[in-house]
Write a protein that holds these residues in place. Structure first.
Motif, mmCIF file in Angstrom:
data_model
loop_
_atom_site.group_PDB
_atom_site.id
_atom_site.type_symbol
_atom_site.label_atom_id
_atom_site.label_comp_id
_atom_site.label_asym_id
_atom_site.label_seq_id
_atom_site.Cartn_x
_atom_site.Cartn_y
_atom_site.Cartn_z
ATOM 1 N N SER A 253 42.091 47.055 25.176
ATOM 2 C CA SER A 253 41.749 48.027 24.090
ATOM 3 C C SER A 253 43.214 47.828 23.350
ATOM 4 O O SER A 253 43.810 48.627 22.587
ATOM 5 N N ASN A 254 43.563 46.268 23.780
ATOM 6 C CA ASN A 254 43.902 45.586 21.834
ATOM 7 C C ASN A 254 43.103 45.362 20.304
ATOM 8 O O ASN A 254 43.834 45.167 19.647
ATOM 9 N N ILE A 255 41.825 45.932 20.854
ATOM 10 C CA ILE A 255 41.396 45.304 19.672
ATOM 11 C C ILE A 255 40.258 46.705 18.727
ATOM 12 O O ILE A 255 40.241 47.830 19.353
ATOM 13 N N ASN A 256 42.340 46.806 17.569
ATOM 14 C CA ASN A 256 41.636 48.220 16.924
ATOM 15 C C ASN A 256 40.204 48.531 16.356
ATOM 16 O O ASN A 256 40.486 49.706 15.528
ATOM 17 N N GLU A 257 39.107 47.904 16.525
ATOM 18 C CA GLU A 257 38.337 47.966 15.270
ATOM 19 C C GLU A 257 37.152 48.575 16.612
ATOM 20 O O GLU A 257 35.938 49.564 16.360
ATOM 21 N N LEU A 258 37.538 48.782 18.245
ATOM 22 C CA LEU A 258 36.303 49.880 19.051
ATOM 23 C C LEU A 258 36.959 51.156 18.149
ATOM 24 O O LEU A 258 35.850 52.277 18.707
ATOM 25 N N TYR A 259 38.663 51.655 17.913
ATOM 26 C CA TYR A 259 38.379 53.228 17.460
ATOM 27 C C TYR A 259 37.935 53.885 17.185
ATOM 28 O O TYR A 259 37.513 55.267 16.842
#
Length: 302
Positions: A253-259
């Motif tokens: 969930s810390n991967i900003n590129e996911l959202y």
């Protein structure tokens, strides 16, 4: 004061929260995972230290990776010593106060639904993408509970055939005994497995993300496949639960590129007229689970 304990396979964290659930202190000790009596003694020592620190007898809530069955006995794959033991009764006795118990992932969801990223939302779905995949559902700030305590064990539904065929994924054996569980593809180890499957060569998630940010084609191919699978999965959960919001937790969930790409990907797997819910990062990050445990303790003592 309210104490939350997060009991894991390798460490136990105790966090102290004041009346408005602001964190005031916390510490960790190693989990005596192979000795049940020592585990109980460790919990008692930590709570006693918290009482001495605050000068009062605080409420206690405990989150752990497992469930408490209908007889009050614990079931956990990560802490073998508590399996089959009357954890609830023994803990109540040794701490001499009410204690709230809950699965650690559900404690995370409870925290984010009460003062967290999903505050003021009626139906809150939480999904933790860490070593495994699991989640929970909060309705009006309260955890949804089921007959066998298996509701929201949705890490163990199968990855759709359309995705397995599209990416030529094998049917992976899951530790739960089933084949092709989404956990085997979407958890942290699953993302690393995708790096191997696509011959990307990355041996850690940070290395993959660094490659993605550098515009490396193999990183982009792997990440696009992961987002496709995650978006499809979140669309499935939307059709099952129709949440107002989905809060992600766990290391991924810390991967900003996911959202940014998720809404568009989810929409491809939803029929016309269904709007994807917002998918957001947790407000309290790694502290959310222990905060949720403290919230449980407050409720148990009321």
């Amino acid at each position: 004061m309210h104490y939350g304990l997060d009991v894991g396979g390798t460490k136990i964290e105790l966090a102290i929260f004041n009346a408005d659930f602001t964190l005031s202190n916390s510490w960790r000790v190693a989990t005596p995972g192979d000795n049940y009596q020592q585990l109980l003694a460790t919990l008692a020592e930590m709570v006693d230290k918290a009482d001495q620190t605050t000068g009062c007898e605080g409420s206690v809530g405990i989150g752990f990776p497992g469930i408490v069955d209908s007889l009050g006995c614990a079931v956990s794959a990560n802490i073998p010593s508590i399996n089959g033991q009357p954890l609830v009764a023994d803990t109540l006795k040794i701490l001499n106060r009410p204690v709230g118990f809950e699965n650690d992932v559900k404690a995370f969801v409870l925290s984010e639904a009460n003062g967290g990223a999903a505050q003021s939302q009626k139906n809150v779905l939480g999904l933790v993408l860490g070593t495994g995949v699991a989640g929970g559902l909060c309705i009006d700030g309260q955890l949804f509970r089921s007959k066998q305590n298996v509701a929201c064990e949705f890490g163990h539904i199968p990855l759709p055939a359309i995705l397995q065929q599209r990416y030529q994924f094998p049917l992976r054996q899951c530790g739960c005994g089933l084949l092709s569980c989404v956990e085997e593809y979407l958890a942290g180890p699953g993302l690393l497995w995708m790096c191997t499957h696509f011959e990307a060569g990355y041996t850690s998630v940070p290395a993959l993300i660094k490659g993605l940010q550098a515009g490396e084609s193999k990183a982009q191919k792997t990440f696009d496949a992961y987002i496709d699978c995650l978006g499809c999965y979140l669309a499935q959960l939307t059709l099952m639960y129709d949440p107002d919001i989905i809060v992600l937790g766990g290391g991924l969930s810390n991967i900003n590129e996911l959202y940014p790409p998720l809404a568009a990907v989810m929409k491809q797997y939803l029929f016309k007229g269904v709007t994807p819910p917002n998918v957001v990062a947790p407000k309290f990050g790694d502290s959310s689970g222990v905060r949720g445990a403290a919230f449980l303790g407050k409720c148990a003592g009321e």
